[in-house]
Design a protein around this motif. Structure first.
Motif, PDB file in Angstrom:
ATOM      1  N   THR A 214       0.863  -1.175   0.000  1.00  0.00           N
ATOM      2  CA  THR A 214       0.000   0.000   0.000  1.00  0.00           C
ATOM      3  C   THR A 214       0.898   1.223   0.000  1.00  0.00           C
ATOM      4  OG1 THR A 214      -1.666  -1.216   1.261  1.00  0.00           O
ATOM      5  CG2 THR A 214      -1.890   1.185   1.153  1.00  0.00           C
ATOM      6  N   GLN A 216       1.670   5.376  -0.499  1.00  0.00           N
ATOM      7  CA  GLN A 216       1.236   6.773  -0.486  1.00  0.00           C
ATOM      8  C   GLN A 216       2.226   7.553  -1.331  1.00  0.00           C
ATOM      9  OE1 GLN A 216      -1.645   7.924   1.422  1.00  0.00           O
ATOM     10  NE2 GLN A 216      -1.394   9.514  -0.135  1.00  0.00           N
ATOM     11  N   ASP A 221      -4.537  11.815  -2.605  1.00  0.00           N
ATOM     12  CA  ASP A 221      -5.409  11.571  -1.452  1.00  0.00           C
ATOM     13  C   ASP A 221      -5.548  10.079  -1.161  1.00  0.00           C
ATOM     14  OD1 ASP A 221      -5.895  14.279  -1.121  1.00  0.00           O
ATOM     15  OD2 ASP A 221      -7.610  14.264  -2.497  1.00  0.00           O
ATOM     16  N   GLU A 222      -5.716   9.302  -2.207  1.00  0.00           N
ATOM     17  CA  GLU A 222      -5.954   7.875  -2.034  1.00  0.00           C
ATOM     18  C   GLU A 222      -4.658   7.081  -2.210  1.00  0.00           C
ATOM     19  OE1 GLU A 222      -8.776   6.407  -1.113  1.00  0.00           O
ATOM     20  OE2 GLU A 222      -9.665   8.398  -0.919  1.00  0.00           O
ATOM     21  N   GLU A 225      -2.714   0.503  -4.236  1.00  0.00           N
ATOM     22  CA  GLU A 225      -2.463  -0.902  -3.924  1.00  0.00           C
ATOM     23  C   GLU A 225      -1.653  -1.492  -5.078  1.00  0.00           C
ATOM     24  OE1 GLU A 225      -3.377  -2.716  -1.231  1.00  0.00           O
ATOM     25  OE2 GLU A 225      -4.395  -1.057  -0.222  1.00  0.00           O
ATOM     26  N   SER A 431     -12.604   7.935 -12.578  1.00  0.00           N
ATOM     27  CA  SER A 431     -11.682   7.656 -11.464  1.00  0.00           C
ATOM     28  C   SER A 431     -10.316   8.275 -11.716  1.00  0.00           C
ATOM     29  CB  SER A 431     -11.525   6.142 -11.270  1.00  0.00           C
ATOM     30  OG  SER A 431     -10.782   5.579 -12.343  1.00  0.00           O
ATOM     31  N   ASP A 432      -9.514   8.305 -10.665  1.00  0.00           N
ATOM     32  CA  ASP A 432      -8.126   8.778 -10.797  1.00  0.00           C
ATOM     33  C   ASP A 432      -7.315   7.837 -11.675  1.00  0.00           C
ATOM     34  OD1 ASP A 432      -8.512  11.015  -9.236  1.00  0.00           O
ATOM     35  OD2 ASP A 432      -7.845  10.055  -7.372  1.00  0.00           O
TER      36      ASP A 432
END
Length: 514
Positions: A214, A216, A221-222, A225, A431-432
């Protein structure tokens, strides 16, 4: 043994003592303490009672001398056991209280390892680390011929695990892992607060198995994965190619045991192909062995000039200078970026300040310390900072890095996030991930219309074009092999249209023309 001038035989029990002091048969009794001649001269033969009394006397007199020395003499005359370490009194007390009062049996090894980890963590130094036996074995693997895992250099800072850089051609690089990505979980398990060594044990694994990180990234923001299939990571650290104009491009991906020999072989190969100039590349190179950095720096710096300096606590800086030997004599430029750390920075500083080599790219990582790995008796290891290193001119680049002579940014599309091939993106999806796909398609020259994150008719047409060129079924849906084909196309473009490499090549060609 000899004691106070008497020749005494050590005995095992009183019966043996009695036998050894009885007179031979047929001989008259000897007077007590009668002198006899032996091989070593005169000795005194003692009766049992006298012998036993002598032993008691010796014990008492020795005890008396010890008490006298402790009472009236220098306290250093007699040392009983290990010297007291008052600074550890609190530690011992805490351990004893846990062992006595904790509701369950404690794991002694885990408690001791935790205490050592705590001491290292208290230094506040992300480059100092305690490794248990398993972690120490992993560390040794990382500088050997190969290991199994995802192929990324990581570090811990302020309780967060960050990527320094992925290894070239590794599963991590192919999955789109980038420098400065923060790994917040492994297979859904948070790794917040873990050391780098602890995180490595979770991330590494057998070839063919998968691990989900996971991530960052930047201001997103999200979190992402990213599933990565582990593989054998060969420690092949030098890659060479001859570019147009007989300019060699040689990339060093880490400074390992065999890197110097690999580099010499690559230089020889390029010379045989007609090399007239060289672009050396340590982008995304997280460092490695200091000895390797010294050997390689020596190729580019004139004999007698400084390579770098080290400074230990309370000591004057020690200067390391170049020695005679093989030297590269063609024009050279060096590529660096934010993933160039440690040994890469030693090389960059030596080439820049002592050889006048032009540096191209981005500001380097900024690691100006030297670590030493000390193996403990049980096979565990303490790796901790033992010195600063300074550039030839005495500059400390720690947490500042080395600025390039010519700054060249990466194109924005090189920083795009990894696309999850398990996700199905099709007409109507917003979506992003769709927005990232649109940016990739635009970068490889396929028009998607407005880049807004909406998968519309133009996006469908663009995806069909990718599928056609990759000889895949033209569904217009972005998933699976189509996603991989798109990312492969982008990777090829990044390698072909590398603005930093092109600029570095331009600089060495200018030197040739002078």
């Amino acid at each position: 043994m000899y004691l106070n001038g008497f020749d005494l035989k050590v005995v095992n029990n009183l019966d043996e003592l009695k036998n050894n002091t009885e007179q031979p048969a047929g001989q008259p009794d000897q007077p007590e303490n009668e002198h006899h001649e032996g091989p070593a001269g005169k000795y005194i033969r003692l009766k049992p009672f006298v012998f036993i009394m002598l032993i008691f006397t010796l014990i008492l007199s020795t005890a008396g001398l010890t008490i006298f020395a402790l009472t009236f003499g220098d306290e250093k005359v007699v040392e009983v056991g290990a010297p007291e370490r008052r600074e550890f009194t609190k530690l011992y007390q805490a351990y004893d209280e846990l062992k006595a009062g904790y509701y369950a049996d404690i794991d002694q090894d885990a408690i001791v390892n935790g205490a050592i980890n705590g001491m290292i963590d208290a230094l506040g130094d992300p480059y100092s680390d305690y490794m248990n036996q398993d972690e120490a074995a992993q560390f040794e693997e990382s500088i050997s011929s190969s290991f199994q895992g995802i192929g990324a250099e990581i570090q811990e800072r302020n309780g967060v695990i960050s990527v320094v850089s992925p290894i070239k051609n590794s599963p991590a690089e192919k999955a789109g892992i980038l420098p400065n990505d923060k790994i917040i979980a492994v297979d859904g398990e948070s790794i917040q607060g873990m050391s780098a060594s602890e995180a490595v044990l979770l991330i590494r694994g057998e070839k063919g198995t998968s691990v989900t990180l996971t991530i960052q990234r930047g201001e997103m923001d999200e979190p992402l994965e990213v599933e990565i299939v582990r593989d054998e990571i060969p420690i092949e650290t030098v890659y060479a190619e001859l570019l147009e104009g007989n300019v060699a491009h040689i990339q060093i991906t880490s400074f390992s045991t065999n890197t110097y020999e690999e580099l010499l072989a690559a230089i020889t190969e390029m010379e045989e192909k007609g090399m007239k100039a060289l672009v050396l590349d340590v982008r995304q190179n997280p460092g490695g062995l200091l000895t390797s950095a010294i050997d390689i720096s020596n190729l580019f710096v004139e004999d007698g000039k400084p390579l770098f300096q080290t400074q230990e606590k309370g000591k004057e800086a020690e200067v390391y200078t170049a020695t005679d030997g093989t030297k590269v004599k063609v024009p050279v430029s060096l590529l660096i970026d934010e993933g160039s750390a440690s040994a890469s920075e030693i090389l960059a500083a030596a080439m820049s300040e002592s050889a006048g080599t032009k540096l191209v790219g981005l500001n380097s990582f900024g690691k100006g310390t030297v670590q030493t790995a000390n193996e403990l008796k049980d096979g565990s290891n303490m790796k901790f900072t033992t010195a600063k290193w300074l550039t030839p001119e005495g500059n400390w680049i720690h947490e500042k890095g080395i600025a390039p002579d010519v700054k060249v940014e990466y194109p924005s599309y090189t920083q795009l996030p990894y696309l999850d091939a398990s996700i199905e993106m099709k007409n109507g999806v917003l979506s992003d991930q769709v927005k990232s796909a649109e940016e990739m398609l635009t970068a490889i020259g396929i028009d998607t219309g407005k880049v807004d994150g909406l998968f519309d008719d133009q996006t469908v047409a663009a995806v069909k074009q990718v599928q056609k060129e990759a000889k895949l079924e033209e569904t217009g849906i972005l998933t699976g092999d189509t996603t991989f084909a798109l990312m492969d196309r982008l990777r090829v473009k990044i390698e072909k249209d590398d603005p930093q490499l092109l600029k570095a090549k331009e600089l060495v060609l200018e030197q040739l023309s002078k």
